[in-house]
Design an enzyme around this catalytic site. Structure first.
Site: not given
Length: 494
Positions: A209, A212, A279
């Site tokens: 993301n 990150e 996920d």
């Protein structure tokens, strides 16, 4: 910025031929849900009146559940304990059809996250976890399990590293798995938590993301401005990582591949809960790559799956039917899979349409030299519902029905002409003398035939009654037929 290739329903239909092996940090997400009507007299905290308790698979386990939901074969290799939470996790995985391979991690308990929810708002989260790394035996067990999972399937295979920094994937394990994958030319997709992208050297796609990605790039920023994204793209251009897909929430996904940057927009929708959306995205991305899609198309599949997940409360599993439903609604006629010879694929598409509340109409015939009578029948048929499926007699079936001189046009041409008719949504072919087996396969709501038939003579009519369908008779135009046209007769009416 490079141009964006569009994904279509056809791109989703090949997912069943894919096998994805997920290695990472599995966990159990528990939800205690209810309503708050007062503050406790014991402390200034809300009192939750519990309405329900539920558990769902989280982390790498949720990624595996989403992969199975998309129709691919899923194998999960992760660490959990033989405790209550672990047994509950195993039940959830088994019910979803996920093959599970447990790796021991000392005395560490099953990772468990408890969310207490009032209405749509989380009021507290309680985590139970031990993030100890795998020992040497555990690391060897991971590699052995990956090898067994890959070699035990004939499917096109992809490996996902779902790294939640909970002890399962240290750098040594990651590099051993990637080296194994590269030996066998298997794509590796990474959901990262490390601050160093070099931990994932050799991966096909790394999907952080924005926070990150900024951490990996060593960029201090709170918003993904153009300047910031350019800095991140430059810093993350590691030679051994083929592509980076940076999730930007409502702003979409920034894909950096081969020195080019492409922005994939996110569809506007109401966000209920972002839990597990990453996920869902990694699942769509991995299955898309496994089915042969390009990186940009595979990331679009993942982006669409993540958007659907965000619109649902709690950790959600997104299915291939969810993707097909959105793609069928949004696809232009040019991008809808109009001609489909595989009845299983057609049945899946029809089921998606029916589950979405749309009425499916079926008509069939030879349709040799398409004429005004055919078009009138198709127009009326389409007016009876939302989706029109047309079954076409194959060349062999037509010859048995009409004689050895027919058809005048091969089935591929007849299907192509029908596909161009604006009233028609799907065209398929049947080899049998009648369309009964096709009708049973797709179970339409309405079967349409011309007025040269009585309702009780319509093939499949009795079958349709069993699932609540019906027969509709269309009045045919006088004086027009393929036979007359083929013999050079002029059509005269009125």
């Amino acid at each position: 910025m490079t141009s964006l290739p569009l994904i279509t329903p056809h791109d989703v239909l090949g997912f069943q031929a894919v096998h994805v092996v997920v290695v990472g940090d599995a966990m159990l997400d528990r939800y205690v849900e209810g309503a708050v009507h007062r503050i406790s007299p014991e402390a200034p905290i809300p009192v939750l009146r519990v309405a329900q308790d539920r558990s769902v698979a989280g982390g790498a386990a949720n990624a595996a559940m989403n992969i199975a939901g998309l129709g691919a074969a899923a194998t999960l290799i992760a660490a959990w304990a033989e405790d209550e939470a672990g047994r509950e996790l195993e039940k959830l995985l088994a019910a979803a059809g996920v093959r599970a391979r447990r790796v021991a991690r000392g005395d560490a308990p099953t990772i468990e996250k408890l969310r207490v929810v009032a209405g749509q708002q989380q009021i507290v989260r309680i985590d139970r976890e031990d993030t100890s790394s795998l020992d040497a035996a555990g690391a060897d067990a991971v590699l052995s399990a990956v090898r067994d999972a890959v070699e035990g399937h004939d499917h096109r295979c992809v490996i996902v590293l779902s790294d939640y920094a909970k002890g399962m994937l240290d750098e040594a394990v990651v590099q051993r798995v990637i080296a194994f994958a590269r030996e066998r030319s298997l794509p590796v997709v990474v959901d990262p938590k490390s601050a160093d992208i070099r931990k994932y050297s050799g991966a096909t796609v790394v999907k952080p993301n924005f926070a990150e990605a900024a951490l990996m790039a060593g960029v201090s920023a709170t918003a993904p401005t153009e300047e910031v994204l350019a800095q991140i793209a430059e810093a993350m251009a590691v030679p051994d990582v083929s592509a980076v897909a940076i999730s930007l929430s409502a702003l979409g996904v920034e894909v950096v591949e081969g020195g080019a940057r492409t922005r994939l927009p996110t569809r506007a929708r109401l966000v209920a809960d972002v839990s597990g959306a990453g996920d869902s995205m990694i699942a769509g991305l991995a299955v898309g790559l496994g089915s042969g899609l390009s990186t940009l198309k595979a990331v679009q599949v993942g982006n669409l799956a993540a958007g659907i997940a965000c619109a649902r409360p709690g950790t959600a599993v997104v299915t291939s039917a969810d993707l097909l439903n959105e793609l069928l609604i949004d696809s232009s006629p040019a991008h809808r899979p109009g001609t489909i010879e595989d009845w299983d694929e057609l049945a899946r598409l029809v089921r998606v349409e029916k589950d979405a509340g749309r009425t499916v109409v079926f008509a069939n015939g030879v349709f040799d030299l398409l004429h005004a009578g055919h078009v009138a029948l198709l127009k009326e048929a389409r007016s009876l519902g939302d989706v029109l499926v047309v079954g076409v007699n194959s060349d062999a079936s037509t010859a048995r029905l009409k004689g050895p001189s027919r058809p005048l046009q091969p089935q591929a041409d007849r299907m192509a002409v029908l596909d161009a008719v604006r009233y028609v949504d799907f065209v398929t072919v049947f080899e049998q003398d009648t369309p009964r087996e096709l009708i049973r396969a797709i179970q339409p709501d309405v079967i349409v035939k011309g007025s040269d038939y009585r309702p009780d003579q319509v093939v499949g009519g009795d079958d349709a009654k069993a699932w609540g369908g019906r027969v509709h008779i269309v009045t045919l135009l006088d004086g027009v037929s393929t036979t007359k046209l083929s013999q050079g007769e002029q059509v005269r009416r009125g």
